[in-house]
Design an enzyme around this catalytic site. Structure first.
Site, short mmCIF file in Angstrom:
data_model
loop_
_atom_site.label_atom_id
_atom_site.label_comp_id
_atom_site.label_asym_id
_atom_site.label_seq_id
_atom_site.Cartn_x
_atom_site.Cartn_y
_atom_site.Cartn_z
CG ASN A 78 -0.43 0.10 2.52
OD1 ASN A 78 0.78 0.07 2.70
ND2 ASN A 78 -1.28 0.20 3.53
CG ASP A 129 -8.39 1.88 6.45
OD1 ASP A 129 -8.31 2.39 5.32
OD2 ASP A 129 -7.87 2.39 7.45
#
Length: 201
Positions: free
Chosen positions: A100, A176
């Site tokens: 990420n 998330d």
């Protein structure tokens, strides 16, 4: 550990919540998940300790553990050629690269999709991005509160509609976690497709 993902090797170069959620779930399903951390460590470790400093510490940190249970951990300095070489040794027989950091950082290290897919054609490359791959926001950092709650208008939509309007305090990590569930489905589909084509995605 046995499970439907037994035998699948995942290299996770990710911090905080969205991508680590995927690694946690894959580990729960039997995958061998190796989390690569920088010498400074995943910033979520410190977030957990500072959340309740009188109760949580480096050894007992539920905020971090929830998203990282079942993983193996290795510390590599990827700015050091030896650290980067060690990561490539892990990637050589990996099934999934889960990451990420922002695209520019990955490209600088030669860990972008184009480079890795050429070197490891069997690899599934899973990259969490806050604002997509293209467009004016693509290179911007993103967190749950900013990208999921604020920028989408969720916080305003949930607010009490009155003359003395007040903002809502967003529940942490909901966006998330939802992102992680979606990415897990996409990785699973890519792994299934690889059984037919032999190629990563």
């Amino acid at each position: 550990m046995s499970g439907p993902l037994s035998g699948i090797k995942v290299i996770e170069l990710a911090a905080f919540v969205a991508a680590p959620t995927v690694g946690r779930l894959m580990a729960d399903m039997g995958a061998d998940v190796i989390k690569v951390e920088s010498p400074a460590g995943d910033g979520w470790r410190q977030t957990g300790v500072s959340y309740l400093p009188k109760r949580f510490n480096e050894d007992e940190n539920p905020i971090f553990d929830i998203y990282n249970n079942g993983k193996k951990f290795v510390c590599l300095d990827l700015k050091d050629p030896e650290g980067l070489e060690a990561l490539h040794k892990l990637l050589a027989d990996a099934d999934v690269f889960l990451t990420n950091p922002r695209p520019r950082s990955l490209k600088k290290l030669g860990l972008d999709y184009e480079t890795l897919s050429e070197k490891y054609p069997q690899l599934i490359y899973a990259h969490v991005l806050g604002y997509g791959e293209k467009g004016p926001e693509a290179a911007r950092p993103a967190f749950d509160t900013t990208a999921f709650w604020s920028r989408t208008g969720f916080l305003r939509d949930m607010a009490v509609d009155s003359d003395d309007y007040y903002p809502v305090n967003a529940p942490s990590s909901v966006g998330d976690t939802a992102t992680g569930y979606l990415l897990l489905a996409e990785i699973s589909t890519a792994l299934f497709n690889r059984t037919r084509t032999g190629k990563g995605d």
